[in-house]
Design an enzyme around this catalytic site. Structure first.
Site, mmCIF file in Angstrom:
data_model
loop_
_atom_site.group_PDB
_atom_site.id
_atom_site.type_symbol
_atom_site.label_atom_id
_atom_site.label_comp_id
_atom_site.label_asym_id
_atom_site.label_seq_id
_atom_site.Cartn_x
_atom_site.Cartn_y
_atom_site.Cartn_z
ATOM 1 N N LYS A 74 0.828 -1.206 0.000
ATOM 2 C CA LYS A 74 0.000 0.000 0.000
ATOM 3 C C LYS A 74 0.862 1.255 0.000
ATOM 4 O O LYS A 74 1.876 1.334 0.694
ATOM 5 C CB LYS A 74 -0.919 -0.024 1.228
ATOM 6 C CG LYS A 74 -1.873 1.146 1.338
ATOM 7 C CD LYS A 74 -2.756 1.000 2.577
ATOM 8 C CE LYS A 74 -3.740 2.136 2.724
ATOM 9 N NZ LYS A 74 -4.609 1.966 3.915
ATOM 10 N N SER A 150 -9.209 2.043 2.808
ATOM 11 C CA SER A 150 -8.319 2.751 1.910
ATOM 12 C C SER A 150 -7.267 1.861 1.242
ATOM 13 O O SER A 150 -6.522 2.337 0.390
ATOM 14 C CB SER A 150 -7.610 3.867 2.691
ATOM 15 O OG SER A 150 -6.783 3.327 3.723
ATOM 16 N N SER A 174 -9.902 -0.181 6.789
ATOM 17 C CA SER A 174 -9.209 -0.016 5.516
ATOM 18 C C SER A 174 -8.544 -1.262 4.969
ATOM 19 O O SER A 174 -8.091 -1.275 3.830
ATOM 20 C CB SER A 174 -8.163 1.102 5.633
ATOM 21 O OG SER A 174 -8.797 2.342 5.811
#
Length: 555
Positions: A74, A150, A174
Protein backbone atom coordinates in the site's frame (compact mmCIF):
# COMPACT_ATOMS: atom_id res chain seq x y z
CA UNK A 1 -3.19 -20.28 -7.01
CA UNK A 2 -3.28 -19.13 -3.44
CA UNK A 3 -0.05 -17.96 -1.83
CA UNK A 4 0.18 -21.20 0.13
CA UNK A 5 -0.29 -23.30 -3.01
CA UNK A 6 2.27 -21.23 -4.91
CA UNK A 7 4.81 -21.67 -2.11
CA UNK A 8 4.31 -25.44 -2.26
CA UNK A 9 4.57 -25.45 -6.05
CA UNK A 10 7.82 -23.48 -5.88
CA UNK A 11 9.40 -26.13 -3.68
CA UNK A 12 8.02 -28.95 -5.82
CA UNK A 13 9.55 -27.36 -8.93
CA UNK A 14 6.15 -26.98 -10.60
CA UNK A 15 6.56 -23.20 -10.88
CA UNK A 16 9.34 -20.66 -10.51
CA UNK A 17 9.38 -17.26 -8.87
CA UNK A 18 10.23 -15.78 -12.26
CA UNK A 19 7.14 -17.46 -13.71
CA UNK A 20 4.91 -16.19 -10.91
CA UNK A 21 6.33 -12.70 -11.25
CA UNK A 22 5.97 -12.60 -15.04
CA UNK A 23 2.35 -13.73 -14.69
CA UNK A 24 1.76 -10.94 -12.19
CA UNK A 25 3.35 -8.36 -14.50
CA UNK A 26 1.29 -9.65 -17.42
CA UNK A 27 -1.90 -9.27 -15.36
CA UNK A 28 -0.92 -5.69 -14.55
CA UNK A 29 -0.19 -4.96 -18.22
CA UNK A 30 -3.59 -6.34 -19.14
CA UNK A 31 -5.81 -4.71 -16.54
CA UNK A 32 -4.08 -2.00 -14.51
CA UNK A 33 -5.01 0.71 -16.96
CA UNK A 34 -8.64 0.01 -16.16
CA UNK A 35 -8.39 -0.90 -12.48
CA UNK A 36 -5.85 1.60 -11.14
CA UNK A 37 -4.18 -0.93 -8.84
CA UNK A 38 -0.69 0.59 -8.89
CA UNK A 39 0.71 4.03 -8.16
CA UNK A 40 4.22 2.76 -8.98
CA UNK A 41 5.35 -0.58 -10.42
CA UNK A 42 8.73 -2.15 -9.72
CA UNK A 43 8.76 -4.51 -12.72
CA UNK A 44 12.53 -4.73 -13.28
CA UNK A 45 13.38 -4.83 -9.57
CA UNK A 46 10.73 -7.55 -9.16
CA UNK A 47 12.26 -9.60 -11.97
CA UNK A 48 15.69 -9.30 -10.35
CA UNK A 49 14.29 -10.34 -6.97
CA UNK A 50 12.49 -13.30 -8.55
CA UNK A 51 15.66 -14.54 -10.25
CA UNK A 52 17.49 -14.28 -6.95
CA UNK A 53 14.72 -16.20 -5.17
CA UNK A 54 14.92 -19.02 -7.73
CA UNK A 55 18.69 -19.18 -7.43
CA UNK A 56 18.52 -19.35 -3.64
CA UNK A 57 15.86 -22.05 -3.64
CA UNK A 58 17.96 -24.04 -6.12
CA UNK A 59 20.90 -23.84 -3.67
CA UNK A 60 18.70 -25.01 -0.79
CA UNK A 61 18.33 -21.55 0.77
CA UNK A 62 14.69 -21.33 1.87
CA UNK A 63 13.56 -18.14 3.56
CA UNK A 64 10.05 -19.39 4.31
CA UNK A 65 6.61 -19.42 2.68
CA UNK A 66 6.93 -15.91 1.19
CA UNK A 67 10.19 -16.72 -0.58
CA UNK A 68 9.68 -15.87 -4.27
CA UNK A 69 6.07 -14.73 -3.80
CA UNK A 70 4.88 -11.49 -5.55
CA UNK A 71 3.56 -8.99 -2.98
CA UNK A 72 2.10 -5.48 -3.41
CA UNK A 73 2.52 -2.75 -0.78
CA UNK A 74 0.00 0.00 0.00
CA UNK A 75 1.20 3.46 -0.93
CA UNK A 76 1.09 4.71 2.65
CA UNK A 77 3.86 2.28 3.67
CA UNK A 78 7.49 3.23 3.01
CA UNK A 79 9.44 1.17 0.45
CA UNK A 80 13.02 2.07 -0.41
CA UNK A 81 12.44 1.27 -4.10
CA UNK A 82 10.09 4.19 -4.71
CA UNK A 83 8.34 7.20 -3.20
CA UNK A 84 5.35 7.11 -0.88
CA UNK A 85 2.75 9.53 -2.22
CA UNK A 86 -0.24 8.78 0.06
CA UNK A 87 -2.07 9.80 -3.13
CA UNK A 88 -1.90 13.40 -1.98
CA UNK A 89 -0.39 16.57 -3.40
CA UNK A 90 0.09 17.76 0.18
CA UNK A 91 2.28 14.84 1.25
CA UNK A 92 6.00 15.42 1.78
CA UNK A 93 7.75 13.37 -0.95
CA UNK A 94 10.86 13.06 1.22
CA UNK A 95 9.04 11.29 4.06
CA UNK A 96 10.95 8.04 4.78
CA UNK A 97 12.55 8.37 1.32
CA UNK A 98 15.00 5.57 0.49
CA UNK A 99 14.05 3.51 3.55
CA UNK A 100 11.89 0.46 4.12
CA UNK A 101 9.28 0.43 6.85
CA UNK A 102 10.03 -2.39 9.32
CA UNK A 103 7.22 -4.51 7.87
CA UNK A 104 8.64 -4.10 4.36
CA UNK A 105 12.16 -4.91 5.54
CA UNK A 106 10.75 -8.13 7.02
CA UNK A 107 9.01 -9.01 3.75
CA UNK A 108 12.29 -8.48 1.90
CA UNK A 109 14.24 -10.58 4.37
CA UNK A 110 11.67 -13.35 3.90
CA UNK A 111 12.37 -13.39 0.16
CA UNK A 112 9.12 -11.73 -0.99
CA UNK A 113 9.15 -10.15 -4.46
CA UNK A 114 7.85 -6.59 -4.12
CA UNK A 115 5.90 -5.71 -7.26
CA UNK A 116 5.04 -2.07 -6.55
CA UNK A 117 3.12 0.50 -4.50
CA UNK A 118 -0.65 0.03 -4.61
CA UNK A 119 -3.31 2.72 -4.70
CA UNK A 120 -5.00 4.00 -1.56
CA UNK A 121 -7.41 6.70 -0.50
CA UNK A 122 -5.72 10.04 0.13
CA UNK A 123 -3.92 9.86 3.50
CA UNK A 124 -6.06 6.81 4.21
CA UNK A 125 -9.26 8.83 4.60
CA UNK A 126 -10.17 10.59 1.33
CA UNK A 127 -12.04 9.49 -1.75
CA UNK A 128 -10.95 9.17 -5.40
CA UNK A 129 -10.61 12.60 -7.03
CA UNK A 130 -10.41 12.90 -10.80
CA UNK A 131 -8.58 16.21 -10.84
CA UNK A 132 -5.62 14.77 -8.91
CA UNK A 133 -2.69 13.10 -10.76
CA UNK A 134 -3.25 9.67 -9.22
CA UNK A 135 -4.98 6.53 -10.49
CA UNK A 136 -8.57 5.92 -9.45
CA UNK A 137 -8.76 2.40 -7.93
CA UNK A 138 -11.65 0.35 -9.30
CA UNK A 139 -13.29 -2.93 -8.45
CA UNK A 140 -12.25 -5.85 -10.71
CA UNK A 141 -15.70 -7.39 -10.35
CA UNK A 142 -17.32 -4.23 -11.73
CA UNK A 143 -15.05 -1.33 -12.71
CA UNK A 144 -17.91 1.16 -12.31
CA UNK A 145 -17.83 0.33 -8.56
CA UNK A 146 -15.41 1.17 -5.77
CA UNK A 147 -12.77 -1.29 -4.62
CA UNK A 148 -13.21 -0.16 -1.01
CA UNK A 149 -10.73 1.84 0.95
CA UNK A 150 -8.32 2.75 1.91
CA UNK A 151 -6.20 -0.31 0.97
CA UNK A 152 -7.95 -0.32 -2.40
CA UNK A 153 -5.19 -1.39 -4.76
CA UNK A 154 -3.92 -4.15 -2.48
CA UNK A 155 -7.33 -5.87 -2.49
CA UNK A 156 -8.12 -5.19 -6.15
CA UNK A 157 -4.69 -6.40 -7.26
CA UNK A 158 -5.06 -9.75 -5.48
CA UNK A 159 -8.48 -10.33 -7.03
CA UNK A 160 -7.12 -9.38 -10.47
CA UNK A 161 -4.05 -11.66 -10.20
CA UNK A 162 -1.40 -8.92 -10.02
CA UNK A 163 0.20 -10.37 -6.85
CA UNK A 164 -0.56 -13.12 -4.34
CA UNK A 165 -0.59 -10.98 -1.19
CA UNK A 166 -0.73 -7.32 -0.30
CA UNK A 167 0.10 -5.09 2.61
CA UNK A 168 -2.56 -2.72 3.92
CA UNK A 169 -3.40 -0.61 6.94
CA UNK A 170 -6.62 -0.30 8.91
CA UNK A 171 -7.86 2.73 10.87
CA UNK A 172 -11.62 2.35 10.36
CA UNK A 173 -11.83 -0.74 8.16
CA UNK A 174 -9.21 -0.02 5.52
CA UNK A 175 -8.08 -3.65 5.23
CA UNK A 176 -11.41 -5.38 5.81
CA UNK A 177 -13.59 -3.10 3.67
CA UNK A 178 -11.63 -3.53 0.40
CA UNK A 179 -11.16 -7.24 1.15
CA UNK A 180 -14.94 -7.51 1.43
CA UNK A 181 -15.73 -5.59 -1.74
CA UNK A 182 -13.09 -7.36 -3.84
CA UNK A 183 -13.79 -10.90 -2.61
CA UNK A 184 -10.48 -11.61 -0.84
CA UNK A 185 -9.37 -12.11 2.77
CA UNK A 186 -7.93 -9.40 4.99
CA UNK A 187 -6.67 -9.37 8.57
CA UNK A 188 -6.54 -6.44 10.99
CA UNK A 189 -4.13 -7.77 13.66
CA UNK A 190 -4.24 -7.08 17.39
CA UNK A 191 -3.27 -3.46 18.05
CA UNK A 192 0.50 -3.30 18.50
CA UNK A 193 1.15 -6.77 17.10
CA UNK A 194 2.66 -5.39 13.87
CA UNK A 195 4.91 -2.28 13.90
CA UNK A 196 3.29 0.80 12.35
CA UNK A 197 6.50 2.81 11.99
CA UNK A 198 7.04 3.76 8.37
CA UNK A 199 3.31 3.65 7.71
CA UNK A 200 1.92 7.14 7.20
CA UNK A 201 -0.22 7.81 10.28
CA UNK A 202 -3.85 8.80 10.20
CA UNK A 203 -4.80 8.18 13.84
CA UNK A 204 -1.96 6.89 15.98
CA UNK A 205 -4.07 4.99 18.48
CA UNK A 206 -6.22 3.33 15.79
CA UNK A 207 -3.79 2.56 12.93
CA UNK A 208 -2.79 -1.04 12.32
CA UNK A 209 -0.81 -2.69 9.52
CA UNK A 210 -1.86 -6.10 8.23
CA UNK A 211 -2.07 -8.53 5.31
CA UNK A 212 -4.54 -9.12 2.48
CA UNK A 213 -4.48 -12.33 0.45
CA UNK A 214 -6.83 -14.81 -1.12
CA UNK A 215 -7.24 -16.99 1.98
CA UNK A 216 -7.01 -16.92 5.76
CA UNK A 217 -4.09 -19.35 5.59
CA UNK A 218 -2.27 -16.98 3.23
CA UNK A 219 -2.87 -14.10 5.66
CA UNK A 220 -1.38 -16.23 8.43
CA UNK A 221 1.79 -16.76 6.39
CA UNK A 222 2.22 -13.01 5.84
CA UNK A 223 1.39 -12.18 9.46
CA UNK A 224 4.08 -14.60 10.61
CA UNK A 225 6.64 -12.56 8.68
CA UNK A 226 5.57 -8.99 9.43
CA UNK A 227 5.25 -9.58 13.19
CA UNK A 228 8.89 -10.63 13.28
CA UNK A 229 7.83 -13.61 15.42
CA UNK A 230 7.55 -16.66 13.14
CA UNK A 231 6.05 -18.94 15.74
CA UNK A 232 2.40 -17.96 15.73
CA UNK A 233 1.14 -20.13 12.86
CA UNK A 234 -2.26 -21.58 13.81
CA UNK A 235 -2.86 -25.30 14.00
CA UNK A 236 -5.04 -25.62 10.91
CA UNK A 237 -7.80 -28.19 10.46
CA UNK A 238 -11.52 -28.33 9.85
CA UNK A 239 -12.68 -29.73 13.18
CA UNK A 240 -14.22 -26.88 15.20
CA UNK A 241 -15.62 -29.08 17.96
CA UNK A 242 -15.77 -27.21 21.23
CA UNK A 243 -15.44 -23.81 19.60
CA UNK A 244 -17.97 -21.24 20.81
CA UNK A 245 -19.14 -18.83 18.11
CA UNK A 246 -21.06 -15.66 18.95
CA UNK A 247 -23.30 -14.59 16.05
CA UNK A 248 -24.12 -10.89 15.66
CA UNK A 249 -27.13 -9.87 13.58
CA UNK A 250 -28.24 -6.76 15.45
CA UNK A 251 -27.31 -3.61 13.45
CA UNK A 252 -25.70 -5.81 10.76
CA UNK A 253 -28.68 -7.05 8.74
CA UNK A 254 -30.90 -3.97 8.27
CA UNK A 255 -34.03 -3.93 6.17
CA UNK A 256 -32.22 -2.25 3.29
CA UNK A 257 -29.46 -4.90 3.11
CA UNK A 258 -28.70 -6.54 -0.18
CA UNK A 259 -31.39 -9.22 -0.68
CA UNK A 260 -28.73 -11.96 -0.70
CA UNK A 261 -27.12 -10.96 2.60
CA UNK A 262 -29.36 -12.74 5.16
CA UNK A 263 -29.19 -16.06 3.34
CA UNK A 264 -25.45 -15.79 2.73
CA UNK A 265 -24.74 -15.04 6.38
CA UNK A 266 -27.05 -17.81 7.63
CA UNK A 267 -25.30 -20.27 5.28
CA UNK A 268 -21.86 -19.16 6.54
CA UNK A 269 -22.90 -19.67 10.16
CA UNK A 270 -24.32 -23.07 9.23
CA UNK A 271 -20.93 -24.11 7.81
CA UNK A 272 -19.24 -23.30 11.13
CA UNK A 273 -21.95 -25.16 13.03
CA UNK A 274 -21.58 -28.13 10.70
CA UNK A 275 -17.89 -28.29 11.53
CA UNK A 276 -18.69 -28.77 15.20
CA UNK A 277 -18.84 -25.22 16.55
CA UNK A 278 -21.61 -24.25 18.96
CA UNK A 279 -23.32 -21.02 17.93
CA UNK A 280 -25.32 -18.50 19.95
CA UNK A 281 -26.68 -15.03 19.27
CA UNK A 282 -24.74 -12.23 21.02
CA UNK A 283 -24.85 -8.43 21.09
CA UNK A 284 -21.88 -6.13 20.73
CA UNK A 285 -21.72 -3.77 23.73
CA UNK A 286 -21.67 0.00 23.15
CA UNK A 287 -22.29 -0.40 19.40
CA UNK A 288 -23.20 3.19 18.51
CA UNK A 289 -20.83 4.67 21.07
CA UNK A 290 -17.83 2.87 19.58
CA UNK A 291 -18.62 4.10 16.08
CA UNK A 292 -18.67 7.62 17.51
CA UNK A 293 -15.42 6.94 19.37
CA UNK A 294 -13.78 5.98 16.08
CA UNK A 295 -14.95 9.21 14.46
CA UNK A 296 -13.86 11.43 17.37
CA UNK A 297 -10.48 9.72 17.68
CA UNK A 298 -9.70 9.64 13.96
CA UNK A 299 -10.73 13.26 13.43
CA UNK A 300 -8.81 14.53 16.47
CA UNK A 301 -5.62 12.56 15.93
CA UNK A 302 -5.78 13.11 12.17
CA UNK A 303 -6.01 16.88 12.58
CA UNK A 304 -3.13 16.83 15.06
CA UNK A 305 -0.95 15.28 12.36
CA UNK A 306 -2.21 17.40 9.44
CA UNK A 307 -3.16 20.77 10.94
CA UNK A 308 -0.07 22.69 9.82
CA UNK A 309 -0.28 21.40 6.25
CA UNK A 310 -4.04 21.89 6.11
CA UNK A 311 -3.70 25.53 7.15
CA UNK A 312 -1.06 26.18 4.49
CA UNK A 313 -2.09 23.85 1.65
CA UNK A 314 -5.85 23.50 2.00
CA UNK A 315 -6.50 23.24 -1.73
CA UNK A 316 -3.84 20.54 -2.19
CA UNK A 317 -5.95 18.19 -0.08
CA UNK A 318 -8.93 16.50 -1.67
CA UNK A 319 -12.38 17.59 -0.55
CA UNK A 320 -13.15 14.32 1.27
CA UNK A 321 -9.78 14.07 3.03
CA UNK A 322 -9.83 17.62 4.35
CA UNK A 323 -13.51 17.15 5.16
CA UNK A 324 -12.69 14.39 7.65
CA UNK A 325 -9.49 15.89 9.01
CA UNK A 326 -10.94 19.38 9.54
CA UNK A 327 -13.75 17.94 11.62
CA UNK A 328 -11.14 17.42 14.30
CA UNK A 329 -11.37 21.18 14.90
CA UNK A 330 -15.02 20.72 15.87
CA UNK A 331 -14.19 18.18 18.58
CA UNK A 332 -13.15 19.50 21.98
CA UNK A 333 -10.39 18.17 24.20
CA UNK A 334 -13.07 16.97 26.62
CA UNK A 335 -14.82 15.13 23.76
CA UNK A 336 -11.57 13.35 22.89
CA UNK A 337 -10.82 12.35 26.48
CA UNK A 338 -14.37 11.12 27.03
CA UNK A 339 -14.13 9.06 23.86
CA UNK A 340 -11.05 7.35 25.27
CA UNK A 341 -12.83 6.70 28.58
CA UNK A 342 -15.76 5.08 26.77
CA UNK A 343 -13.25 3.16 24.68
CA UNK A 344 -11.70 1.72 27.83
CA UNK A 345 -15.08 0.70 29.22
CA UNK A 346 -16.05 -0.90 25.92
CA UNK A 347 -12.80 -2.87 25.73
CA UNK A 348 -13.51 -4.34 29.16
CA UNK A 349 -17.05 -5.24 28.07
CA UNK A 350 -15.75 -6.92 24.90
CA UNK A 351 -13.10 -8.76 26.92
CA UNK A 352 -15.95 -10.07 29.08
CA UNK A 353 -17.88 -11.12 25.97
CA UNK A 354 -14.92 -13.25 24.91
CA UNK A 355 -15.07 -15.11 28.20
CA UNK A 356 -18.31 -16.65 26.88
CA UNK A 357 -17.36 -17.11 23.21
CA UNK A 358 -14.15 -17.80 21.32
CA UNK A 359 -15.03 -16.01 18.09
CA UNK A 360 -17.60 -13.37 17.11
CA UNK A 361 -18.92 -13.44 13.53
CA UNK A 362 -20.93 -10.78 11.70
CA UNK A 363 -21.26 -9.38 8.16
CA UNK A 364 -18.49 -7.01 7.09
CA UNK A 365 -21.03 -4.89 5.20
CA UNK A 366 -24.70 -5.24 4.30
CA UNK A 367 -24.03 -4.36 0.65
CA UNK A 368 -21.62 -5.22 -2.14
CA UNK A 369 -19.20 -2.76 -3.70
CA UNK A 370 -21.07 0.53 -4.21
CA UNK A 371 -20.92 2.62 -7.40
CA UNK A 372 -18.67 5.66 -7.13
CA UNK A 373 -21.60 8.05 -7.32
CA UNK A 374 -22.89 6.79 -3.95
CA UNK A 375 -19.73 7.54 -1.96
CA UNK A 376 -19.99 11.28 -1.38
CA UNK A 377 -22.64 13.68 -0.18
CA UNK A 378 -23.55 16.80 -2.11
CA UNK A 379 -20.54 18.67 -0.71
CA UNK A 380 -18.12 15.95 -1.84
CA UNK A 381 -17.46 14.59 1.68
CA UNK A 382 -17.81 10.93 2.62
CA UNK A 383 -21.50 10.10 2.86
CA UNK A 384 -21.44 8.63 6.37
CA UNK A 385 -25.20 8.30 6.52
CA UNK A 386 -25.31 6.44 3.19
CA UNK A 387 -22.82 3.85 2.00
CA UNK A 388 -20.51 4.15 4.99
CA UNK A 389 -23.40 3.51 7.35
CA UNK A 390 -23.72 0.04 5.80
CA UNK A 391 -20.10 -0.96 6.47
CA UNK A 392 -19.53 -2.56 9.88
CA UNK A 393 -15.80 -2.29 10.42
CA UNK A 394 -15.61 0.93 12.49
CA UNK A 395 -16.73 -0.68 15.75
CA UNK A 396 -13.60 -2.77 16.13
CA UNK A 397 -10.87 -0.17 15.52
CA UNK A 398 -10.86 1.53 18.94
CA UNK A 399 -10.61 -1.95 20.49
CA UNK A 400 -7.40 -3.95 20.47
CA UNK A 401 -9.00 -7.13 19.07
CA UNK A 402 -7.92 -8.80 15.80
CA UNK A 403 -10.56 -9.13 13.06
CA UNK A 404 -10.47 -11.20 9.85
CA UNK A 405 -12.70 -10.60 6.82
CA UNK A 406 -13.38 -13.53 4.47
CA UNK A 407 -15.66 -13.91 1.41
CA UNK A 408 -18.98 -15.60 2.23
CA UNK A 409 -21.20 -15.16 -0.83
CA UNK A 410 -22.34 -12.87 -3.60
CA UNK A 411 -24.96 -10.15 -3.82
CA UNK A 412 -28.07 -10.48 -5.95
CA UNK A 413 -26.07 -8.85 -8.78
CA UNK A 414 -22.93 -10.98 -8.41
CA UNK A 415 -20.66 -8.83 -6.22
CA UNK A 416 -18.76 -10.32 -3.25
CA UNK A 417 -20.19 -10.39 0.28
CA UNK A 418 -18.00 -10.85 3.35
CA UNK A 419 -18.01 -12.08 6.95
CA UNK A 420 -15.93 -10.69 9.81
CA UNK A 421 -14.44 -13.02 12.42
CA UNK A 422 -13.29 -11.22 15.56
CA UNK A 423 -11.26 -12.79 18.34
CA UNK A 424 -9.98 -11.90 21.78
CA UNK A 425 -6.93 -9.67 22.11
CA UNK A 426 -3.92 -11.59 20.72
CA UNK A 427 -6.33 -14.20 19.33
CA UNK A 428 -5.19 -14.20 15.70
CA UNK A 429 -4.47 -17.93 15.74
CA UNK A 430 -8.09 -18.70 16.60
CA UNK A 431 -9.78 -16.52 13.98
CA UNK A 432 -7.31 -17.62 11.29
CA UNK A 433 -7.99 -21.26 12.14
CA UNK A 434 -11.74 -20.69 11.93
CA UNK A 435 -11.40 -18.72 8.70
CA UNK A 436 -9.30 -21.49 7.17
CA UNK A 437 -11.77 -24.18 8.23
CA UNK A 438 -14.60 -22.17 6.68
CA UNK A 439 -12.64 -21.84 3.44
CA UNK A 440 -11.91 -25.55 3.31
CA UNK A 441 -15.66 -26.08 2.96
CA UNK A 442 -16.60 -23.12 0.76
CA UNK A 443 -15.24 -21.80 -2.51
CA UNK A 444 -16.07 -18.09 -2.39
CA UNK A 445 -12.38 -17.23 -1.99
CA UNK A 446 -11.66 -19.22 -5.19
CA UNK A 447 -14.03 -17.22 -7.35
CA UNK A 448 -12.44 -14.56 -9.51
CA UNK A 449 -13.72 -11.71 -11.67
CA UNK A 450 -13.74 -11.96 -15.46
CA UNK A 451 -10.16 -11.02 -16.47
CA UNK A 452 -11.41 -9.64 -19.77
CA UNK A 453 -13.85 -7.19 -18.22
CA UNK A 454 -11.06 -4.78 -17.37
CA UNK A 455 -8.84 -4.88 -20.46
CA UNK A 456 -9.66 -1.34 -21.56
CA UNK A 457 -9.69 1.86 -19.50
CA UNK A 458 -13.15 2.33 -18.06
CA UNK A 459 -14.98 5.37 -19.45
CA UNK A 460 -18.57 6.20 -18.61
CA UNK A 461 -20.75 9.17 -17.86
CA UNK A 462 -21.05 10.56 -14.35
CA UNK A 463 -18.67 10.88 -11.39
CA UNK A 464 -15.28 9.17 -11.86
CA UNK A 465 -16.30 7.86 -15.27
CA UNK A 466 -14.07 10.00 -17.46
CA UNK A 467 -10.88 9.91 -15.39
CA UNK A 468 -8.78 8.39 -18.17
CA UNK A 469 -9.76 11.10 -20.60
CA UNK A 470 -8.66 13.83 -18.23
CA UNK A 471 -12.11 15.23 -17.51
CA UNK A 472 -12.72 16.86 -14.14
CA UNK A 473 -15.88 16.23 -12.21
CA UNK A 474 -18.04 19.29 -11.75
CA UNK A 475 -18.60 20.04 -8.07
CA UNK A 476 -22.09 19.37 -6.86
CA UNK A 477 -23.95 22.14 -5.07
CA UNK A 478 -24.37 21.76 -1.33
CA UNK A 479 -27.84 21.84 0.15
CA UNK A 480 -27.06 21.87 3.84
CA UNK A 481 -29.96 21.57 6.28
CA UNK A 482 -30.54 24.45 8.66
CA UNK A 483 -28.62 23.96 11.93
CA UNK A 484 -30.53 23.04 15.08
CA UNK A 485 -29.23 26.09 16.92
CA UNK A 486 -28.99 29.54 15.40
CA UNK A 487 -25.39 29.92 16.52
CA UNK A 488 -24.13 26.56 15.15
CA UNK A 489 -22.89 28.22 11.98
CA UNK A 490 -21.06 30.90 13.96
CA UNK A 491 -19.54 28.29 16.28
CA UNK A 492 -18.30 26.07 13.44
CA UNK A 493 -16.81 28.92 11.47
CA UNK A 494 -15.08 30.22 14.61
CA UNK A 495 -13.58 26.83 15.39
CA UNK A 496 -12.33 26.36 11.82
CA UNK A 497 -10.81 29.85 11.86
CA UNK A 498 -9.17 29.27 15.25
CA UNK A 499 -7.49 26.17 13.80
CA UNK A 500 -6.33 28.17 10.79
CA UNK A 501 -8.40 26.12 8.34
CA UNK A 502 -9.42 28.28 5.36
CA UNK A 503 -12.68 26.60 4.41
CA UNK A 504 -14.78 28.63 1.98
CA UNK A 505 -18.41 29.54 2.61
CA UNK A 506 -19.84 26.61 0.67
CA UNK A 507 -17.53 24.10 2.35
CA UNK A 508 -18.10 25.64 5.76
CA UNK A 509 -21.85 25.14 5.27
CA UNK A 510 -21.11 21.42 4.81
CA UNK A 511 -19.16 21.37 8.08
CA UNK A 512 -22.06 23.05 9.86
CA UNK A 513 -24.44 20.37 8.60
CA UNK A 514 -22.04 17.54 9.53
CA UNK A 515 -21.35 19.01 12.98
CA UNK A 516 -25.06 19.46 13.67
CA UNK A 517 -25.76 15.85 12.69
CA UNK A 518 -22.80 14.40 14.62
CA UNK A 519 -22.99 16.46 17.82
CA UNK A 520 -25.80 14.48 19.53
CA UNK A 521 -23.80 11.24 19.18
CA UNK A 522 -20.70 12.91 20.66
CA UNK A 523 -22.74 14.36 23.53
CA UNK A 524 -24.16 10.87 24.16
CA UNK A 525 -20.67 9.64 25.07
CA UNK A 526 -21.00 11.66 28.28
CA UNK A 527 -24.13 9.68 29.17
CA UNK A 528 -22.21 6.39 29.45
CA UNK A 529 -22.46 5.92 33.22
CA UNK A 530 -19.77 3.24 33.37
CA UNK A 531 -17.26 5.72 31.95
CA UNK A 532 -17.94 8.42 34.54
CA UNK A 533 -14.96 7.49 36.69
CA UNK A 534 -13.01 5.47 34.11
CA UNK A 535 -9.36 6.24 33.44
CA UNK A 536 -8.48 6.00 29.74
CA UNK A 537 -5.93 3.27 29.06
CA UNK A 538 -3.68 3.90 26.10
CA UNK A 539 -2.29 0.81 24.41
CA UNK A 540 1.29 1.60 23.35
CA UNK A 541 2.70 -0.19 20.34
CA UNK A 542 5.74 -1.75 22.00
CA UNK A 543 7.08 -3.07 18.69
CA UNK A 544 7.08 0.31 16.94
CA UNK A 545 10.36 1.81 18.10
CA UNK A 546 11.82 3.94 20.90
CA UNK A 547 8.73 6.12 21.34
CA UNK A 548 6.48 3.08 21.83
CA UNK A 549 3.52 4.58 20.01
CA UNK A 550 4.38 4.04 16.34
CA UNK A 551 5.48 7.64 15.90
CA UNK A 552 8.21 9.07 13.75
CA UNK A 553 11.69 8.56 15.14
CA UNK A 554 14.33 10.79 13.49
CA UNK A 555 16.84 8.92 11.36
Amino acid sequence: MTLTEAARALRDGAVTSVGLTEAAIAAAERADGALGVYVTRFDERARTAARRADEELARGVDRGPLHGIPVGVKDTVAVADGPTTAQSLAHDPHWWAGRDAPVVARLRAAGAVLTGKTTAMEHGCGLPEEDKPFPVPRNPWRPASWAGGSSSGSASGIAAGMFLAGLGSDTGGSIRMPAAFCGVSGLMPTYGRVPAAGCLPLAYSLDRVGPLARTARDCAAVLDVITGAPDGTPSFGDDLSGLRVGVVREHHVPADSDPALPGAFDAAVAVLSGLGASVAEVRLPYWQEMITVTFVTAASEGLAHHRVDLSRRWDDYGVAARGLLARGALVSGADYVQAQRVRTVAQRAVDALFEDVDVVVCPTASIGAPPFADLADEAGHQDHAGVFGKIYTLYWNPLANPVLAVPMGHTATGLPLSMQLAGPVAGEATILRVGDAFQQHTDWHRRTPDPYAAREPYVAEGPYGAQKSGAVREPRAAHAPRPRHPDAAVEVRSLLAAAGLPAGEREAAGFVAAHTAQRPAVDALFDVRAARHARPVLRPDVTAGPDGFGGEVPA
